[in-house]
Design a protein around this motif. Structure first.
Motif, PDB file in Angstrom:
ATOM      1  N   GLY A 206      -2.907  -0.514  -8.099  1.00 18.41           N
ATOM      2  CA  GLY A 206      -1.481  -0.601  -8.423  1.00 18.41           C
ATOM      3  C   GLY A 206      -1.051   0.556  -9.303  1.00 18.41           C
ATOM      4  O   GLY A 206       0.052   1.106  -9.130  1.00 18.41           O
ATOM      5  N   ALA A 207      -1.911   0.952 -10.219  1.00 18.38           N
ATOM      6  CA  ALA A 207      -1.567   2.061 -11.109  1.00 18.38           C
ATOM      7  C   ALA A 207      -1.437   3.362 -10.323  1.00 18.38           C
ATOM      8  O   ALA A 207      -0.534   4.166 -10.564  1.00 18.38           O
ATOM      9  CB  ALA A 207      -2.632   2.194 -12.189  1.00 18.38           C
TER      10      ALA A 207
ATOM     11  N   ALA B 290       1.813   5.700  -9.835  1.00 16.45           N
ATOM     12  CA  ALA B 290       1.792   7.133 -10.145  1.00 16.45           C
ATOM     13  C   ALA B 290       2.401   7.947  -9.010  1.00 16.45           C
ATOM     14  O   ALA B 290       3.106   8.945  -9.238  1.00 16.45           O
ATOM     15  CB  ALA B 290       0.362   7.583 -10.424  1.00 16.45           C
ATOM     16  N   ILE B 291       2.154   7.540  -7.778  1.00 16.52           N
ATOM     17  CA  ILE B 291       2.779   8.244  -6.637  1.00 16.52           C
ATOM     18  C   ILE B 291       4.291   8.017  -6.652  1.00 16.52           C
ATOM     19  O   ILE B 291       5.082   8.946  -6.496  1.00 16.52           O
ATOM     20  CB  ILE B 291       2.153   7.779  -5.302  1.00 16.52           C
ATOM     21  CG1 ILE B 291       0.691   8.245  -5.224  1.00 16.52           C
ATOM     22  CG2 ILE B 291       2.953   8.318  -4.126  1.00 16.52           C
ATOM     23  CD1 ILE B 291      -0.051   7.774  -3.987  1.00 16.52           C
TER      24      ILE B 291
ATOM     25  N   GLN C   3       0.848  -1.177   0.000  1.00 18.20           N
ATOM     26  CA  GLN C   3       0.000   0.000   0.000  1.00 18.20           C
ATOM     27  C   GLN C   3       0.884   1.227   0.000  1.00 18.20           C
ATOM     28  O   GLN C   3       1.893   1.276   0.708  1.00 18.20           O
ATOM     29  CB  GLN C   3      -0.907   0.010   1.241  1.00 18.20           C
ATOM     30  CG  GLN C   3      -1.964  -1.079   1.231  1.00 18.20           C
ATOM     31  CD  GLN C   3      -3.134  -0.754   0.303  1.00 18.20           C
ATOM     32  OE1 GLN C   3      -3.323   0.383  -0.124  1.00 18.20           O
ATOM     33  NE2 GLN C   3      -3.919  -1.786  -0.043  1.00 18.20           N
ATOM     34  N   VAL C   4       0.501   2.206  -0.807  1.00 11.58           N
ATOM     35  CA  VAL C   4       1.290   3.433  -0.905  1.00 11.58           C
ATOM     36  C   VAL C   4       0.393   4.616  -0.581  1.00 11.58           C
ATOM     37  O   VAL C   4      -0.731   4.700  -1.082  1.00 11.58           O
ATOM     38  CB  VAL C   4       1.884   3.583  -2.320  1.00 11.58           C
ATOM     39  CG1 VAL C   4       2.603   4.918  -2.467  1.00 11.58           C
ATOM     40  CG2 VAL C   4       2.842   2.435  -2.613  1.00 11.58           C
ATOM     41  N   ALA C   5       0.886   5.489   0.277  1.00 12.99           N
ATOM     42  CA  ALA C   5       0.144   6.707   0.615  1.00 12.99           C
ATOM     43  C   ALA C   5       1.028   7.918   0.361  1.00 12.99           C
ATOM     44  O   ALA C   5       2.262   7.831   0.415  1.00 12.99           O
ATOM     45  CB  ALA C   5      -0.283   6.675   2.080  1.00 12.99           C
TER      46      ALA C   5
END
Lengths: 462, 462
Positions: free
Chosen positions: A318-319, A323-324, A220-222
């Motif tokens: 995932g995209a 992008a982050i 997970q990316v924030a």
């Protein structure tokens, strides 16, 4: 002497292995910034450790200097051939020999590009955690000889921490067969350490046994926006305590890095408004998708309640995560878009980072009123990248380097966190290492490479 | 010459620093097993790096050999003084200088016992993750010079991975001031690697900057019983995938280790019946008490459903957790209770461990029908400890060593995972390292210690 060594090389190797004259492509003597130097005496492209040994034996006997090249993505000019040097290119040592998922080890030749290795072990459900922007071109050999860092050091360490065993060739052609799979092996001096981060000055690494890990089922990316660097530190402490071993990246960007990248670099969008003082990219990884997501949401909720963060977004796909990451990975493109500049790679204590960045920016203004610093980096590892930008046409490399390294010294920082020393940073090595340390480096060089044929003049002079 | 150096030492240092004759206690020349050798020429007990430097300068000039002693808990006789050697004791270099919780670093002199360092950083809510049975006596300097492993390598790595910077003194008295706090510092050759795991042969480590981590709020310890080694491997894979970075120990015990320890060692109880083929101690750590417990319960439930484990217990209190750890930590006491034996410390691939242990046991029966192997270790790190026991009175050290190291070679293992080479394992070094590697170790020794005064004859002879 030059003609003699070329003749010996031609006698020892086939025509595809030894390139001379017009057969030497520009890429063997052009750096990342597109600046070319004179072509090397020859380019030698061995396929095996034994060929590297044979080649170095000849050079050792003839006292001919050699510079080893991998993906040519280094930032300190270490692999640019000096006059009279022969280039040893690892490009044909590109076999991934074994993926041992039971033991958690991959065995590879060192000319393999990082991304190809990552993708190969992914096929078996594993990950090689080393990751950096140059992944498509940089090679495993280059990663090892520069002890590359990158985006996941906070969880998996530097390249050094991922190397279980190495095969290396000494200057005189001696082969050290040290490709072993053990995590623990206290049988005398750990010779592989001589070849990690030493920029090819003590030997040529030809094969490696590297640690791989089961690929986390879920990432997970924030992206968070913050009002001050104190809040960045608070968020790091909270993330460490709440996510523990699941925290796999904590990357900070000062406002202008985020704003300019999302404005100027093609294909990079801004998931949060661009007016906040600081941005943090947080990555969390683990086996349980629902839990990883819930933990990250709880963390950000608490951070919002505590006023640690102003705003946040969790990537919903995932995209969106990619992008982050693209924002953080676009520093080279941003640098190109903004014109002249000098890049730095600094280690320092996290509680000094904000004052450090402010001091750099203030100092740059004394050099030119329109000069400024773009700052970003691996806050969790105590590592900042600084791009000092200035208007053309004057070349301000020297004065800016003196300024930034001087301030780095005042803040008790290291002048090279992950990029190495090479040629470019050599004048400043003494700011980070004592005279006794540099003299001991020379002692090792003399002992292992008595004629100083391997990457001479890189890191230090004799 | 001997009288001359004593005179110089007396002139240079005060009377409490230089011990000779009857003032030299037995502990300076007695090993862990209680076997004594002749006393050293003198014992020198410096308080500072500068005093170590002054001392080594004198010894270097006079060509007098020195052996450095920490807590004297080594298992390879590396610190037993040879005739004519002076003992350098680090016992008075025992200051913990700084606990930097913001940076996650502790700075300490190297004579500090491991447990004292652990307890000091715990006062600030942190942990120094290195942990081993000898914690009460072994010193940080000994941990560094042997690259100690221990119980939490699976999560935090070996001592090498915990060392950020070192201050060390070379044979000629040169001080290398490398105590730095950075995680990332690629400024030339990483000299501290010369002093980690090299058993004092290349320098004397006097101060260290070591990584510390926020203490996990919660630890849970479980003990499992298993029917076969295949099930041990399955449980390891399941634990890695389910617990990820929360898995902090995975220790395996063969039946007889568990049964005999709980029967014979005073104060050690058996939380599970003693008739199962294998036992595993699992430790999980994190910030969220409820979650750590629930995760471990879920893991064990699934393992029971899968028939991976036969039985399990989770410690219900800190005291219960300590009682489970006591089983695993009582190997020395068990060895004493069982009479003569030879201890080994082997690295090998986990898929070969069961066959390896069976081959050792079978081989021992050919030496004496009542000989047997007790096997246990850090399965998650590929590291087994083997205690080969045999009935008195004959000393079977040589024939058992040959047997076990021979089998280790056949299984492509390392003859020393964490104990080092010292004097005891020197004859077998060539089973784990090539002739070229050992010759390169000698090259380093000659370069850094030309008169070979530091721990001469340890690891290799010249």
């Amino acid at each position: 002497m030059q003609a003699a060594i070329i003749g010996e090389l031609r006698a020892a190797f086939d025509a595809t292995t030894v390139l001379t004259g017009d057969d030497i492509g520009a890429r063997y003597h052009t750096d990342m910034a597109g600046v070319a130097v004179a072509p090397p005496l020859a380019v030698v492209r061995p396929r095996t450790t034994e060929e590297v040994s044979q080649f170095l034996k000849l050079c050792h006997r003839a006292r001919v200097p050699v510079t080893t090249q991998g993906g040519m993505t280094g930032l300190v000019r270490a692999t640019m051939p000096a006059p009279g040097e022969i280039v040893l290119s690892t490009e044909r040592m590109n076999a991934i020999e074994e993926v041992d998922t039971g033991g958690g080890v991959v065995i590879t030749q060192t000319g393999v590009p990082l991304q190809r290795l990552q993708e190969r072990v992914e096929q078996d459900g594993f990950m090689f955690p080393l990751d950096l922007g140059a992944r498509g071109s940089c090679t495993i050999g280059g990663n090892i000889s520069t002890n590359a860092g990158g985006n996941r050091v906070i969880r998996y360490g530097m390249t050094r921490d991922l190397v279980l065993g190495l095969e290396a060739v000494l200057a005189d052609g001696t082969i050290l067969k040290g490709v072993r799979k053990y995590i623990k092996n206290n049988t005398g001096i750990d010779l592989k350490q001589l070849f990690v981060g030493t920029e090819g000055t003590l030997g040529v690494v030809t094969r490696a046994a590297l640690r791989i890990f089961p690929a986390p089922a879920e990432q997970q990316v924030a992206l968070c926006a913050l009002s001050s660097f104190d809040k960045v530190r608070a968020l790091l402490a909270l993330s460490r305590s709440r996510l523990g071993g699941d925290l796999t990246a904590f990357e900070v960007m000062w406002n202008n890095y985020y704003r300019l990248t999302t404005e100027l670099v093609k294909g990079v969008a801004a998931p949060l408004p661009t007016n906040h003082p600081f941005y943090v990219l947080l990555e969390s990884s683990g086996s349980d998708a629902g839990r990883i997501r819930a933990d990250l949401e709880n963390l950000l909720e608490q951070a919002l309640e505590d006023d640690s963060i102003l705003d946040a977004t969790i990537a919903s796909s995932g995209a969106a995560a990619a992008a982050i990451w693209r924002i953080r990975d676009s520093s080279v493109e941003l640098g190109r878009a903004l014109g002249p500049g000098v890049g730095f790679d600094i280690s320092l204590a996290i509680d000094k980072m904000e004052a450090f960045a402010d001091a750099i920016d203030k100092g740059l203004k004394t050099i030119h009123r329109d000069a400024y610093a773009i700052v970003f980096g691996h806050a969790g590892d105590g590592n900042l990248h600084v791009n000092a930008k200035y208007p053309p046409p004057a070349d301000r490399y020297e004065e800016i380097s003196k300024l930034v390294y001087g301030i780095t010294g005042e803040f008790a920082g290291s002048i090279s966190a992950e990029h190495g020393i090479g040629i470019l940073k050599r004048p400043y090595l003494k700011l980070s290492r004592t005279a006794e340390e540099i003299e001991t480096m020379r002692t090792l060089k003399r002992a292992l490479d008595p004629y100083q044929i391997l990457n001479p003049g890189r890191i230090f002079t004799m």
